[in-house]
Design a protein around this motif. Structure first.
Motif, PDB file in Angstrom:
ATOM      1  N   MET A   1      53.321 117.924 102.924  1.00 19.02           N
ATOM      2  CA  MET A   1      53.203 118.848 101.799  1.00 19.02           C
ATOM      3  C   MET A   1      54.325 118.653 100.786  1.00 19.02           C
ATOM      4  O   MET A   1      54.133 118.835  99.581  1.00 19.02           O
ATOM      5  CB  MET A   1      53.193 120.281 102.314  1.00 19.02           C
ATOM      6  N   ALA A   2      55.507 118.274 101.264  1.00 20.72           N
ATOM      7  CA  ALA A   2      56.659 118.104 100.364  1.00 20.72           C
ATOM      8  C   ALA A   2      56.423 116.990  99.353  1.00 20.72           C
ATOM      9  O   ALA A   2      56.987 117.011  98.259  1.00 20.72           O
ATOM     10  CB  ALA A   2      57.924 117.816 101.169  1.00 20.72           C
ATOM     11  N   GLY A   3      55.577 116.030  99.702  1.00 18.41           N
ATOM     12  CA  GLY A   3      55.294 114.933  98.789  1.00 18.41           C
ATOM     13  C   GLY A   3      54.527 115.356  97.560  1.00 18.41           C
ATOM     14  O   GLY A   3      54.554 114.665  96.526  1.00 18.41           O
ATOM     15  N   ASN A   4      53.833 116.500  97.638  1.00 15.61           N
ATOM     16  CA  ASN A   4      53.132 117.071  96.489  1.00 15.61           C
ATOM     17  C   ASN A   4      52.150 116.080  95.863  1.00 15.61           C
ATOM     18  O   ASN A   4      51.972 116.055  94.639  1.00 15.61           O
ATOM     19  CB  ASN A   4      54.141 117.552  95.432  1.00 15.61           C
ATOM     20  N   ALA A   5      51.509 115.268  96.700  1.00 15.26           N
ATOM     21  CA  ALA A   5      50.524 114.313  96.192  1.00 15.26           C
ATOM     22  C   ALA A   5      49.236 115.045  95.837  1.00 15.26           C
ATOM     23  O   ALA A   5      48.894 116.052  96.458  1.00 15.26           O
ATOM     24  CB  ALA A   5      50.244 113.238  97.247  1.00 15.26           C
ATOM     25  N   PRO A   6      48.481 114.561  94.851  1.00 11.29           N
ATOM     26  CA  PRO A   6      47.243 115.240  94.465  1.00 11.29           C
ATOM     27  C   PRO A   6      46.135 115.143  95.506  1.00 11.29           C
ATOM     28  O   PRO A   6      45.187 115.921  95.465  1.00 11.29           O
ATOM     29  CB  PRO A   6      46.836 114.547  93.162  1.00 11.29           C
ATOM     30  N   THR A   7      46.253 114.182  96.442  1.00  9.23           N
ATOM     31  CA  THR A   7      45.269 114.054  97.508  1.00  9.23           C
ATOM     32  C   THR A   7      45.992 113.990  98.842  1.00  9.23           C
ATOM     33  O   THR A   7      46.949 113.228  98.999  1.00  9.23           O
ATOM     34  CB  THR A   7      44.407 112.791  97.338  1.00  9.23           C
ATOM     35  N   MET A   8      45.557 114.804  99.810  1.00 11.63           N
ATOM     36  CA  MET A   8      46.186 114.848 101.128  1.00 11.63           C
ATOM     37  C   MET A   8      45.164 114.504 102.198  1.00 11.63           C
ATOM     38  O   MET A   8      44.080 115.106 102.261  1.00 11.63           O
ATOM     39  CB  MET A   8      46.793 116.227 101.396  1.00 11.63           C
ATOM     40  N   LEU A   9      45.497 113.528 103.043  1.00  9.01           N
ATOM     41  CA  LEU A   9      44.653 113.104 104.152  1.00  9.01           C
ATOM     42  C   LEU A   9      45.303 113.542 105.453  1.00  9.01           C
ATOM     43  O   LEU A   9      46.478 113.249 105.693  1.00  9.01           O
ATOM     44  CB  LEU A   9      44.483 111.583 104.155  1.00  9.01           C
ATOM     45  N   MET A  10      44.537 114.236 106.314  1.00 11.12           N
ATOM     46  CA  MET A  10      45.093 114.762 107.560  1.00 11.12           C
ATOM     47  C   MET A  10      44.148 114.444 108.716  1.00 11.12           C
ATOM     48  O   MET A  10      42.992 114.864 108.711  1.00 11.12           O
ATOM     49  CB  MET A  10      45.320 116.273 107.445  1.00 11.12           C
ATOM     50  N   ASP A  11      44.663 113.709 109.699  1.00 12.57           N
ATOM     51  CA  ASP A  11      43.878 113.330 110.870  1.00 12.57           C
ATOM     52  C   ASP A  11      44.265 114.222 112.048  1.00 12.57           C
ATOM     53  O   ASP A  11      45.379 114.130 112.554  1.00 12.57           O
ATOM     54  CB  ASP A  11      44.125 111.858 111.204  1.00 12.57           C
ATOM     55  N   GLU A  12      43.356 115.077 112.470  1.00 12.17           N
ATOM     56  CA  GLU A  12      43.586 116.019 113.567  1.00 12.17           C
ATOM     57  C   GLU A  12      44.860 116.848 113.354  1.00 12.17           C
ATOM     58  O   GLU A  12      45.755 116.885 114.211  1.00 12.17           O
ATOM     59  CB  GLU A  12      43.655 115.286 114.910  1.00 12.17           C
ATOM     60  N   PRO A  13      44.966 117.545 112.223  1.00 12.10           N
ATOM     61  CA  PRO A  13      46.187 118.327 111.954  1.00 12.10           C
ATOM     62  C   PRO A  13      46.365 119.529 112.868  1.00 12.10           C
ATOM     63  O   PRO A  13      47.458 120.090 112.923  1.00 12.10           O
ATOM     64  CB  PRO A  13      45.989 118.774 110.500  1.00 12.10           C
ATOM     65  N   LEU A  14      45.312 119.935 113.578  1.00 13.05           N
ATOM     66  CA  LEU A  14      45.417 121.104 114.445  1.00 13.05           C
ATOM     67  C   LEU A  14      45.854 120.759 115.860  1.00 13.05           C
ATOM     68  O   LEU A  14      45.972 121.654 116.702  1.00 13.05           O
ATOM     69  CB  LEU A  14      44.070 121.843 114.497  1.00 13.05           C
ATOM     70  N   ALA A  15      46.102 119.479 116.123  1.00 10.19           N
ATOM     71  CA  ALA A  15      46.535 119.072 117.458  1.00 10.19           C
ATOM     72  C   ALA A  15      47.818 119.805 117.842  1.00 10.19           C
ATOM     73  O   ALA A  15      48.771 119.860 117.071  1.00 10.19           O
ATOM     74  CB  ALA A  15      46.771 117.563 117.493  1.00 10.19           C
ATOM     75  N   ASN A  16      47.821 120.381 119.036  1.00 11.93           N
ATOM     76  CA  ASN A  16      48.972 121.092 119.607  1.00 11.93           C
ATOM     77  C   ASN A  16      49.266 122.436 118.956  1.00 11.93           C
ATOM     78  O   ASN A  16      50.255 123.090 119.322  1.00 11.93           O
ATOM     79  CB  ASN A  16      50.248 120.229 119.539  1.00 11.93           C
ATOM     80  N   LEU A  17      48.445 122.858 117.999  1.00  3.33           N
ATOM     81  CA  LEU A  17      48.674 124.157 117.370  1.00  3.33           C
ATOM     82  C   LEU A  17      47.880 125.232 118.105  1.00  3.33           C
ATOM     83  O   LEU A  17      46.691 125.057 118.373  1.00  3.33           O
ATOM     84  CB  LEU A  17      48.252 124.136 115.898  1.00  3.33           C
ATOM     85  N   ASP A  18      48.545 126.364 118.403  1.00  2.47           N
ATOM     86  CA  ASP A  18      47.827 127.466 119.034  1.00  2.47           C
ATOM     87  C   ASP A  18      46.978 128.181 117.979  1.00  2.47           C
ATOM     88  O   ASP A  18      47.140 127.951 116.772  1.00  2.47           O
ATOM     89  CB  ASP A  18      48.801 128.416 119.734  1.00  2.47           C
TER      90      ASP A  18
END
Length: 255
Positions: A154-171
């Motif tokens: 998120m800190a990169g502030n790029a106009p497009t963000m790609l996230m592969d399995e971002p919910l891994a390990n999150l309750d």
């Protein structure tokens, strides 16, 4: 509507096995597109190809420009990446890990600017990782590390963000926090493309890409009945999607 990303006859092979098969796809700008499908469908391979991290044939266009024609810095300024099971140096401070997201904005060997610090602080607070900023990444749990890596992206502030399995390990509570963060990104005009196993969460997206065996079987609005039917089909009718209290939920289909 303009397209943030587009693929033309995109194909890729890993270990002699074709994981992507002639994919033509258009990702709308400013929307959240979620990629779903069974294991081995090619979801992560597609996301890596969109990021330029996988050798491919065919073409990927980023904001109408061939991805291959962009320099590494140009690509990093326009695309932010959060990979599946991604590792980072465990003996770095959380603050320094998040600051890595600002590298594309900095000149060679230059010190972080005040704007860099502001962006990192905002990202760490958004992911509820601010209180750990002086701790080493290796001291954190898997879920806590995932939140720090999200802050870095998120800190990169790029106009497009790609996230592969971002919910891994999150309750579950932090999965809900992630959903709120995605909506904040969308409100800022960011295009979000994610791969999720959690179909119930994926149904909160604007658009869904349904994959099976390296092919796109369907691409449509998350609220469309045709999209729900495609999801149920690739999971062999073992699930059903129903409306409950104004939301779409995934239920097991009982014999």
């Amino acid at each position: 509507m303009s397209h943030a990303l587009e693929t033309q006859q995109l194909s890729a092979s890993l270990g002699g096995h074709k994981v992507l098969k002639d994919i033509d796809l258009q990702i709308k700008a400013g929307r959240w597109t979620c990629v779903v499908g069974p294991n081995g469908a090619g979801k992560s391979s597609l996301l890596k190809a969109l990021a330029g991290l996988l050798p491919t044939s065919g073409q990927v266009l980023l904001q109408g420009q061939p991805l291959a024609s962009l320099t590494r810095q140009q690509r990093a300024l326009q695309l932010s990446w959060l990979g599946q099971g991604e590792s980072s140096t465990l003996d770095l401070r959380v603050w320094d890990v998040a600051m890595l997201g600002r590298l594309p904005h900095q000149s060679w060997l230059s010190a972080p600017s005040a704007i860099d610090a502001q962006m990192v602080e905002a990202a760490l607070k958004a992911t509820q990782a601010w209180d750990w900023r002086e701790r080493m990444l290796g001291e954190l749990s898997g879920g806590e590390r995932q939140r720090v890596l999200l802050a870095r992206a998120m800190a990169g502030n790029a106009p497009t963000m790609l996230m592969d399995e971002p919910l891994a390990n999150l309750d579950p509570p932090h999965q809900v926090d992630w959903l709120e963060q995605v909506h904040c990104l969308l409100a800022q005009g960011t295009t979000v493309v994610s791969v999720l196993h959690e179909i119930g969460m994926a149904l909160h997206a604007d658009d869904i890409v349904v994959m099976r065996e390296g092919q796109v079987m369907h691409h449509g609005a998350a609220s469309d009945a045709a999209t729900h039917s495609a999801i149920e089909s690739v999971f062999e009718q073992r699930i059903r999607i129903s409306a409950l209290d104004g939301q779409w939920v995934v239920l097991p289909r009982m014999a």
